[in-house]
Design a protein around this motif. Structure first.
Motif, short mmCIF file in Angstrom:
data_model
loop_
_atom_site.label_atom_id
_atom_site.label_comp_id
_atom_site.label_asym_id
_atom_site.label_seq_id
_atom_site.Cartn_x
_atom_site.Cartn_y
_atom_site.Cartn_z
N HIS A 52 13.04 62.64 1.25
CA HIS A 52 13.58 61.94 2.41
C HIS A 52 13.18 62.61 3.72
CE1 HIS A 52 15.64 59.63 -0.50
NE2 HIS A 52 16.57 60.52 -0.78
N ASP A 53 13.10 63.94 3.72
CA ASP A 53 12.71 64.64 4.94
C ASP A 53 11.29 64.26 5.36
OD1 ASP A 53 15.08 65.91 5.38
OD2 ASP A 53 14.49 67.82 4.48
N GLU A 54 10.38 64.18 4.38
CA GLU A 54 9.01 63.83 4.71
C GLU A 54 8.92 62.38 5.20
OE1 GLU A 54 5.13 65.10 2.65
OE2 GLU A 54 5.52 63.12 1.81
N SER A 55 9.68 61.49 4.57
CA SER A 55 9.66 60.09 5.00
C SER A 55 10.14 59.97 6.45
CB SER A 55 10.56 59.24 4.08
OG SER A 55 10.05 59.21 2.77
N PHE A 56 11.20 60.69 6.78
CA PHE A 56 11.71 60.64 8.15
C PHE A 56 10.72 61.28 9.12
CE2 PHE A 56 14.72 62.34 11.48
CZ PHE A 56 14.90 61.10 12.11
N ALA A 57 10.07 62.36 8.69
CA ALA A 57 9.08 63.01 9.54
C ALA A 57 7.92 62.06 9.84
CB ALA A 57 8.55 64.28 8.86
N MET A 58 7.53 61.24 8.87
CA MET A 58 6.47 60.26 9.10
C MET A 58 6.91 59.24 10.14
SD MET A 58 5.34 59.84 5.10
CE MET A 58 4.09 58.59 5.33
N LEU A 59 8.19 58.89 10.12
CA LEU A 59 8.72 57.98 11.13
C LEU A 59 8.72 58.65 12.50
CD1 LEU A 59 10.14 55.20 11.61
CD2 LEU A 59 12.31 56.40 11.25
N GLU A 60 9.15 59.90 12.54
CA GLU A 60 9.20 60.63 13.81
C GLU A 60 7.81 60.77 14.43
OE1 GLU A 60 12.79 63.77 13.99
OE2 GLU A 60 11.34 64.20 12.41
N ARG A 61 6.80 60.99 13.59
CA ARG A 61 5.44 61.19 14.09
C ARG A 61 4.75 59.88 14.46
NH1 ARG A 61 5.16 64.97 9.60
NH2 ARG A 61 4.01 63.38 8.37
N GLY A 62 5.41 58.76 14.20
CA GLY A 62 4.82 57.47 14.52
C GLY A 62 3.88 56.95 13.47
N GLU A 63 3.83 57.59 12.30
CA GLU A 63 2.96 57.12 11.23
C GLU A 63 3.54 55.88 10.55
OE1 GLU A 63 2.37 60.40 8.59
OE2 GLU A 63 1.76 61.76 10.21
N ALA A 64 4.84 55.66 10.72
CA ALA A 64 5.51 54.48 10.18
C ALA A 64 6.42 53.91 11.26
CB ALA A 64 6.31 54.82 8.93
N ASP A 65 6.67 52.60 11.20
CA ASP A 65 7.54 51.95 12.17
C ASP A 65 8.98 51.88 11.66
OD1 ASP A 65 5.48 50.97 14.16
OD2 ASP A 65 4.71 50.10 12.29
N VAL A 66 9.14 51.94 10.34
CA VAL A 66 10.44 51.77 9.72
C VAL A 66 10.54 52.67 8.50
CG1 VAL A 66 11.83 50.15 8.35
CG2 VAL A 66 10.86 49.40 10.50
N PHE A 67 11.74 53.21 8.26
CA PHE A 67 12.03 53.97 7.05
C PHE A 67 13.11 53.20 6.29
CE2 PHE A 67 14.05 58.25 5.45
CZ PHE A 67 13.70 57.94 4.15
N ALA A 68 12.77 52.70 5.10
CA ALA A 68 13.71 51.95 4.27
C ALA A 68 14.33 52.87 3.23
CB ALA A 68 13.00 50.78 3.59
N MET A 69 15.67 52.95 3.22
CA MET A 69 16.35 53.84 2.26
C MET A 69 17.83 53.47 2.25
SD MET A 69 16.26 56.04 -0.03
CE MET A 69 14.48 55.94 0.02
N ASP A 70 18.58 54.07 1.30
CA ASP A 70 20.02 53.85 1.24
C ASP A 70 20.64 54.17 2.58
OD1 ASP A 70 19.55 53.31 -1.40
OD2 ASP A 70 20.28 55.23 -2.14
N ASP A 71 21.54 53.30 3.04
CA ASP A 71 22.07 53.43 4.39
C ASP A 71 22.74 54.78 4.64
OD1 ASP A 71 24.14 52.84 2.66
OD2 ASP A 71 25.01 51.26 3.90
N ILE A 72 23.45 55.32 3.65
CA ILE A 72 24.14 56.59 3.86
C ILE A 72 23.15 57.71 4.15
CG2 ILE A 72 24.24 56.88 1.34
CD1 ILE A 72 26.48 58.50 4.03
N LEU A 73 22.02 57.70 3.48
CA LEU A 73 21.02 58.73 3.72
C LEU A 73 20.40 58.57 5.10
CD1 LEU A 73 19.32 58.83 0.21
CD2 LEU A 73 21.07 60.35 1.12
N LEU A 74 20.23 57.32 5.52
CA LEU A 74 19.69 57.08 6.86
C LEU A 74 20.68 57.56 7.94
CD1 LEU A 74 18.08 53.54 6.45
CD2 LEU A 74 17.00 55.79 6.22
N TYR A 75 21.95 57.28 7.74
CA TYR A 75 22.97 57.76 8.69
C TYR A 75 22.95 59.28 8.77
CZ TYR A 75 25.26 53.23 9.43
OH TYR A 75 25.54 51.93 9.81
#
Length: 323
Positions: A204-227
Motif C-alpha cells: 500500500h505504501d508503494e501504491s500511494f507513493a506512485m500516486l504522490e509522484r504523479g505516476e497514477a491519477d487514482v489509487f483504488a483500495m479498501d476505503d479504511i486503508l485509504l483513510y
C-alpha cells in the motif's frame, strides 16, 4: 420479516453459541495425535495447530507492515494494530488452554502477494492483517469470523476532478498487488467496463507513493486503508476519497485449512470478545481514538453492518449465503 430473514437472524445468533459450547467440550482435552491423511496413506497430515504450538512452544503471527490501522509497524518497528490486538486475544487464550504462560510469540512479515502461501504452507499460525474472506481464497486457507467490513473506493488529488470510477477513463489507476480491488479492476477492464491504464504497487505504501509522484491519477483500495494513508500523509488536505463502493469486503483473520478444531477455538475466542464488548473497545481504540505513530484519529464510526456482526458474530459472508 420474511421466514428466510428470520431464520438467517436466528442462525447467526444461535450457531456461534453452539460452536462455542462444542469448542469448550472439545478443548477440555487437547488432541494428542495428528489426524491421519484422508486420501493418500503415504502422505502424513500436518499436526493439528494446537498440538504443534504445544510441542514447539511457539505461536507465529503473520503481520503486515503498512495496513493501518489493522496491522502495521510502530516507531520501534513493532507490529501493532486492530487485527494484531485480536490475534493477541487468541494467543492469550492459547496460553491458558495449553497452560503455557511463557508461550513464545514470533512474527512473520508478509505482503498482499505472499500472505496466503504463508498460512497455507504453515509458516504462520494466524495472519493478522486486512485480508478479504472470499470463495477463491477459502480454497487455500480458512477464515475466522469477520472483524471489519471495508468497501473499495478511490483516493485521488483534491484538484483532479475525479468523482467516480468512470472519470478515470483514459487515465492511470493503481492498486496493490494481490488484493481484491486490483483483481476487480482487471476484470472490469477485460469486460470493457473501464478504460484506464492499470498499475500495481508491491504494497500500500508503494501504491500511494506512485500516486504522490504523479505516476497514477487514482489509487483504488479498501476505503479504511485509504483513510489511513491520507491521515498519515504529509499533506492530508491534498487528497480526497471519492466514488461509489466498488465492493464490500469482509475482512478476517486467516488460518490453515483442514484444522477445524483450531478454527473452532479461534472463532469462539473472537465471538466471546465481540459479544462481551471487548471487540467494540478495540474498535474504538483503533478507529475513533488517536493512534501511533502520529497520534492521528481516523475518526471512522462503526458501520451498521459491523455493529450487527459484533452482536451476532459469524464467519459467513455474502458469497456463502447468497447475499
Amino acid at each position: 420479516m420474511s421466514l428466510n430473514l428470520a431464520c438467517r437472524s436466528i442462525c447467526r445468533f444461535v450457531l456461534p453459541m453452539i460452536a462455542g459450547l462444542a469448542t469448550d467440550a472439545l478443548l477440555a482435552q487437547a488432541p494428542t495425535a495428528p489426524a491421519p491423511a484422508a486420501s493418500n496413506p503415504n502422505v502424513v497430515a500436518p499436526a493439528p495447530t494446537l498440538n504443534r504450538i504445544r510441542d514447539t512452544g511457539v505461536v507465529t503471527l503473520a503481520h503486515r507492515e503498512a495496513s493501518i490501522p489493522f496491522s502495521y509497524l510502530d516507531a520501534n518497528k513493532r507490529p501493532i494494530g486492530y487485527a494484531m490486538d485480536l490475534c493477541m486475544l487468541v494467543v492469550d487464550a492459547i496460553k491458558r488452554e495449553l497452560k503455557m504462560p511463557r508461550l513464545r510469540v514470533e512474527y512473520l512479515s508478509v505482503t498482499a502477494s505472499n500472505r496466503i502461501p504463508a498460512i497455507a504452507e504453515g509458516k504462520a499460525d494466524l495472519e493478522c492483517g486486512s485480508t478479504t474472506n472470499n470463495a477463491a481464497r477459502r480454497k487455500q486457507v480458512a477464515f475466522t469470523i469477520t472483524h471489519y467490513y471495508a468497501g473499495a473506493k478511490l483516493l485521488t488529488r483534491a484538484d483532479s476532478n475525479i468523482q467516480r470510477l468512470s472519470d478515470v477513463r483514459g487515465r492511470t489507476i493503481v492498486s496493490t498487488r494481490g488484493t481484491t480491488p486490483l483483481a476487480a479492476l482487471r476484470a472490469a477492464a477485460e469486460k470493457g467496463v473501464i478504460s484506464a491504464r492499470i498499475m500495481e504497487g508491491k504494497d500500500h505504501d508503494e501504491s500511494f507513493a506512485m500516486l504522490e509522484r504523479g505516476e497514477a491519477d487514482v489509487f483504488a483500495m479498501d476505503d479504511i486503508l485509504l483513510y489511513s494513508l491520507r491521515a498519515n500523509s504529509k499533506e492530508p488536505q491534498r487528497w480526497v476519497i471519492v466514488g461509489e463502493l466498488m465492493s464490500v469486503e469482509p475482512l478476517s483473520i486467516m488460518l490453515r485449512r483442514n484444522d477445524p478444531e483450531f478454527k473452532r477455538f479461534v472463532d469462539t475466542v473472537l465471538s466471546r470478545a465481540m459479544i462481551d464488548g471487548e471487540g467494540t473497545t478495540l474498535y474504538n481504540k483503533w478507529f475513533t481514538s488517536a493512534i501511533p505513530p502520529k497520534n492521528i484519529n481516523l475518526n471512522i464510526p462503526m458501520a451498521p453492518l459491523l455493529r450487527d456482526q459484533i452482536r451476532f458474530p459469524t464467519d459467513k459472508v455474502g458469497d456463502e449465503i447468497g447475499g
